[in-house]
Design an enzyme around this catalytic site. Structure first.
Site, PDB file in Angstrom:
ATOM      1  N   THR A  27      53.135  90.170   5.213  1.00 42.13           N
ATOM      2  CA  THR A  27      52.211  89.696   6.428  1.00 42.13           C
ATOM      3  C   THR A  27      53.377  88.685   7.060  1.00 42.13           C
ATOM      4  O   THR A  27      54.354  88.598   6.441  1.00 42.13           O
ATOM      5  CB  THR A  27      51.041  89.046   6.272  1.00 42.13           C
ATOM      6  OG1 THR A  27      51.393  87.953   5.361  1.00 42.13           O
ATOM      7  CG2 THR A  27      50.083  89.813   5.568  1.00 42.13           C
ATOM      8  N   ALA A  57      52.890  86.510   1.953  1.00 49.78           N
ATOM      9  CA  ALA A  57      52.354  85.511   2.750  1.00 49.78           C
ATOM     10  C   ALA A  57      53.541  84.686   3.241  1.00 49.78           C
ATOM     11  O   ALA A  57      54.171  83.952   2.319  1.00 49.78           O
ATOM     12  CB  ALA A  57      51.226  84.588   2.115  1.00 49.78           C
ATOM     13  N   VAL A  83      55.555  84.631  -2.083  1.00 48.55           N
ATOM     14  CA  VAL A  83      55.818  83.489  -0.869  1.00 48.55           C
ATOM     15  C   VAL A  83      57.291  84.104  -0.054  1.00 48.55           C
ATOM     16  O   VAL A  83      58.053  84.361  -0.423  1.00 48.55           O
ATOM     17  CB  VAL A  83      55.935  82.112  -1.302  1.00 48.55           C
ATOM     18  CG1 VAL A  83      56.297  81.266  -0.049  1.00 48.55           C
ATOM     19  CG2 VAL A  83      54.689  81.688  -2.223  1.00 48.55           C
ATOM     20  N   LYS A  84      56.546  84.219   1.388  1.00 48.61           N
ATOM     21  CA  LYS A  84      57.888  84.727   2.126  1.00 48.61           C
ATOM     22  C   LYS A  84      58.560  83.660   2.700  1.00 48.61           C
ATOM     23  O   LYS A  84      57.863  82.829   3.368  1.00 48.61           O
ATOM     24  CB  LYS A  84      57.057  85.758   3.349  1.00 48.61           C
ATOM     25  CG  LYS A  84      57.882  86.685   4.110  1.00 48.61           C
ATOM     26  CD  LYS A  84      57.122  87.679   4.662  1.00 48.61           C
ATOM     27  CE  LYS A  84      57.907  88.708   5.467  1.00 48.61           C
ATOM     28  NZ  LYS A  84      56.848  89.347   6.395  1.00 48.61           N
ATOM     29  N   ILE A  85      59.792  83.395   2.705  1.00 48.35           N
ATOM     30  CA  ILE A  85      60.565  82.524   3.091  1.00 48.35           C
ATOM     31  C   ILE A  85      61.754  83.044   3.958  1.00 48.35           C
ATOM     32  O   ILE A  85      62.467  84.078   3.843  1.00 48.35           O
ATOM     33  CB  ILE A  85      61.372  81.643   2.187  1.00 48.35           C
ATOM     34  CG1 ILE A  85      60.269  81.129   1.129  1.00 48.35           C
ATOM     35  CG2 ILE A  85      62.146  80.544   2.450  1.00 48.35           C
ATOM     36  CD1 ILE A  85      59.617  80.061   1.578  1.00 48.35           C
TER      37      ILE A  85
END
Length: 212
Positions: A27, A57, A83-85
């Site tokens: 996402t 996310a 965790v998308k960074i």
């Protein structure tokens, strides 16, 4: 190559899951913004109830300290949250800190092999090179997949490559040929992969012969 679906729409995720090929979900803030009926965290809970694989996310903070705190909050929602960074200097700091805490990370908005190498060295679980957006500016996004795969293989890096910004079936074929571990794409592209005119013609012929 594994298949992820790139959406925050729960109906699309369930439909992809029913195909039996879905290994995860990605996402981003733009996709989440389209979902007006539910909060971000509640939607993530819904998604992780359906999908047991990685669910990326993305943080919306831009400073390392804030990314780290937001990342910890997202990771606490479910054990399969990644965790998308974004690929920035602050993003690299956050990736290192989250990795040290045992939190999986996906570094997004990768447009060069050097960015991917930096992300991998910071400890990223995944990197996401964007194919379609590079194509849009006249560069070959698929060449980036090849470059990153070669560099990771040469240096023995375990970071996995997620081919992102996939626009059509040819992107999927080429990304798989060039060694991407994962392709993330909209449901409509997954559906396109199931189709071929000769398959349809063959089915019609079988049915016609059977009904003679």
């Amino acid at each position: 190559m594994l298949f992820f679906v790139d959406t925050a729409n729960i109906a699309d995720i369930k439909e992809a899951h029913e195909l039996g090929i879905l290994a995860g979900v990605t996402t981003n803030p733009s996709l989440v913004a389209k979902e007006k009926d539910v909060s971000f965290h509640d939607r993530l809970r819904e998604i992780t109830d359906v999908v047991s694989g990685s669910v990326s996310a993305e943080v919306i903070s831009l400073k390392a300290e804030e990314m780290i705190e937001e990342g910890k909050e997202l990771a606490a929602i479910a054990p399969n949250i990644t965790v998308k960074i974004p690929m920035t200097t602050d993003g690299l700091k956050a990736v290192k800190a989250l990795t040290d805490l045992g939190i999986k990370t996906n570094v997004t908005l990768i447009f060069s092999a050097n960015q991917a190498l930096l992300a991998a060295r910071a400890g990223a679980t995944y990197v996401s090179p964007f194919l379609g957006r590079l194509d849009d500016i006249g560069q070959n996004g698929l060449d980036l997949i090849s470059e990153v795969k070669t560099i990771f293989d040469v240096h023995g890096l375990d970071t996995q490559i997620i081919a992102a910004s996939i626009r059509h079936p040819q992107h999927v074929t080429e990304a798989a040929l060039r060694g991407a571990h994962i392709g993330t794409m909209p449901l409509k592209v997954i559906k396109q992969l199931t189709k071929h005119p000769l398959t349809d013609a063959g089915i019609e012929q079988f049915l016609a012969d059977w009904n003679k």
